[in-house]
Design a protein around this motif. Structure first.
Motif, PDB file in Angstrom:
ATOM      1  N   THR A  15       0.879  -1.185  -0.046  1.00 44.58           N
ATOM      2  CA  THR A  15       0.056   0.020   0.002  1.00 44.58           C
ATOM      3  C   THR A  15       0.987   1.148  -0.073  1.00 44.58           C
ATOM      4  O   THR A  15       1.976   1.162   0.113  1.00 44.58           O
ATOM      5  N   GLN A  17       1.207   4.788   1.895  1.00 45.32           N
ATOM      6  CA  GLN A  17       0.650   5.597   3.084  1.00 45.32           C
ATOM      7  C   GLN A  17       1.394   6.755   3.340  1.00 45.32           C
ATOM      8  O   GLN A  17       2.346   7.163   2.618  1.00 45.32           O
ATOM      9  N   THR A  18       0.961   7.659   4.197  1.00 49.69           N
ATOM     10  CA  THR A  18       1.701   9.086   4.617  1.00 49.69           C
ATOM     11  C   THR A  18       2.401   8.590   6.054  1.00 49.69           C
ATOM     12  O   THR A  18       1.883   7.993   6.920  1.00 49.69           O
ATOM     13  N   VAL A  19       3.651   9.236   6.039  1.00 47.89           N
ATOM     14  CA  VAL A  19       4.678   8.712   7.191  1.00 47.89           C
ATOM     15  C   VAL A  19       5.049  10.281   7.497  1.00 47.89           C
ATOM     16  O   VAL A  19       5.053  11.160   6.831  1.00 47.89           O
ATOM     17  N   THR A  33       4.200  11.799   1.773  1.00 47.74           N
ATOM     18  CA  THR A  33       2.990  11.046   1.237  1.00 47.74           C
ATOM     19  C   THR A  33       3.236   9.935   0.057  1.00 47.74           C
ATOM     20  O   THR A  33       4.475   9.825  -0.267  1.00 47.74           O
ATOM     21  N   ASP A  34       2.559   8.925  -0.053  1.00 48.67           N
ATOM     22  CA  ASP A  34       2.404   7.742  -0.965  1.00 48.67           C
ATOM     23  C   ASP A  34       3.801   7.135  -0.684  1.00 48.67           C
ATOM     24  O   ASP A  34       4.644   6.578  -1.634  1.00 48.67           O
ATOM     25  N   THR A  35       4.255   6.753   0.580  1.00 51.64           N
ATOM     26  CA  THR A  35       5.296   5.992   0.799  1.00 51.64           C
ATOM     27  C   THR A  35       5.284   4.591   0.818  1.00 51.64           C
ATOM     28  O   THR A  35       4.099   4.037   1.375  1.00 51.64           O
ATOM     29  N   SER A  37       4.412   0.988   1.404  1.00 52.79           N
ATOM     30  CA  SER A  37       4.027   0.416   3.090  1.00 52.79           C
ATOM     31  C   SER A  37       3.520  -0.996   2.841  1.00 52.79           C
ATOM     32  O   SER A  37       3.328  -1.481   1.719  1.00 52.79           O
ATOM     33  N   SER A  39       0.643  -3.133   4.714  1.00 51.33           N
ATOM     34  CA  SER A  39      -0.587  -3.295   5.489  1.00 51.33           C
ATOM     35  C   SER A  39      -1.112  -4.853   5.869  1.00 51.33           C
ATOM     36  O   SER A  39      -1.162  -5.585   5.007  1.00 51.33           O
ATOM     37  N   ILE A  46       0.672  -1.409  10.116  1.00 52.02           N
ATOM     38  CA  ILE A  46       0.881  -0.839   8.658  1.00 52.02           C
ATOM     39  C   ILE A  46       2.394  -0.113   8.941  1.00 52.02           C
ATOM     40  O   ILE A  46       2.731   0.416   9.781  1.00 52.02           O
ATOM     41  N   TYR A  47       3.278  -0.592   8.234  1.00 54.40           N
ATOM     42  CA  TYR A  47       4.622  -0.421   8.212  1.00 54.40           C
ATOM     43  C   TYR A  47       5.422  -0.364   7.138  1.00 54.40           C
ATOM     44  O   TYR A  47       5.059  -0.674   6.266  1.00 54.40           O
ATOM     45  N   GLN A  48       6.728   0.479   7.007  1.00 54.33           N
ATOM     46  CA  GLN A  48       7.455   0.484   5.815  1.00 54.33           C
ATOM     47  C   GLN A  48       8.802  -0.933   6.109  1.00 54.33           C
ATOM     48  O   GLN A  48       9.266  -0.685   7.219  1.00 54.33           O
TER      49      GLN A  48
END
Length: 90
Positions: A15, A17-19, A33-35, A37, A39, A46-48
């Motif tokens: 996915t 995500q914003t971080v 944004t749009d990192t 990730s 899920s 939710i992580y990178q």
């Protein structure tokens, strides 16, 4: 096959995500944004992944962060010109 690093479930999806990331100088943080990730449907985490974290930290260390906006997309961040070719302090 991808599995969750937290609960080892295979019910994970890639996915964007914003971080929020603290800059290396420690004076402020930015929104990325749009990192890329991961899920997990099982545990909800939710992580990178480590390579994405390393890419972000290296890039922030190697670019001029003084003129970064408060919000930037992951792709825009990765395209910023570097002062050094690589992180020689690793």
């Amino acid at each position: 096959m991808m599995t969750c690093l937290w609960c080892t479930s295979s019910r994970v999806t890639a996915t964007l995500q914003t971080v929020y990331w603290e800059l290396p100088d420690g004076f402020r943080a930015i929104e990325i944004t749009d990192t890329p990730s991961v899920s997990c449907a099982e545990c909800g985490m939710i992580y990178q992944e480590e390579d994405i974290v390393e890419n972000i930290e290296d890039q922030l260390f190697l670019i001029d962060t003084a003129h970064l906006n408060k919000t930037i997309s992951y792709d825009e961040l990765m395209q910023k010109p570097r002062r050094l070719k690589r992180n020689y302090f690793k």
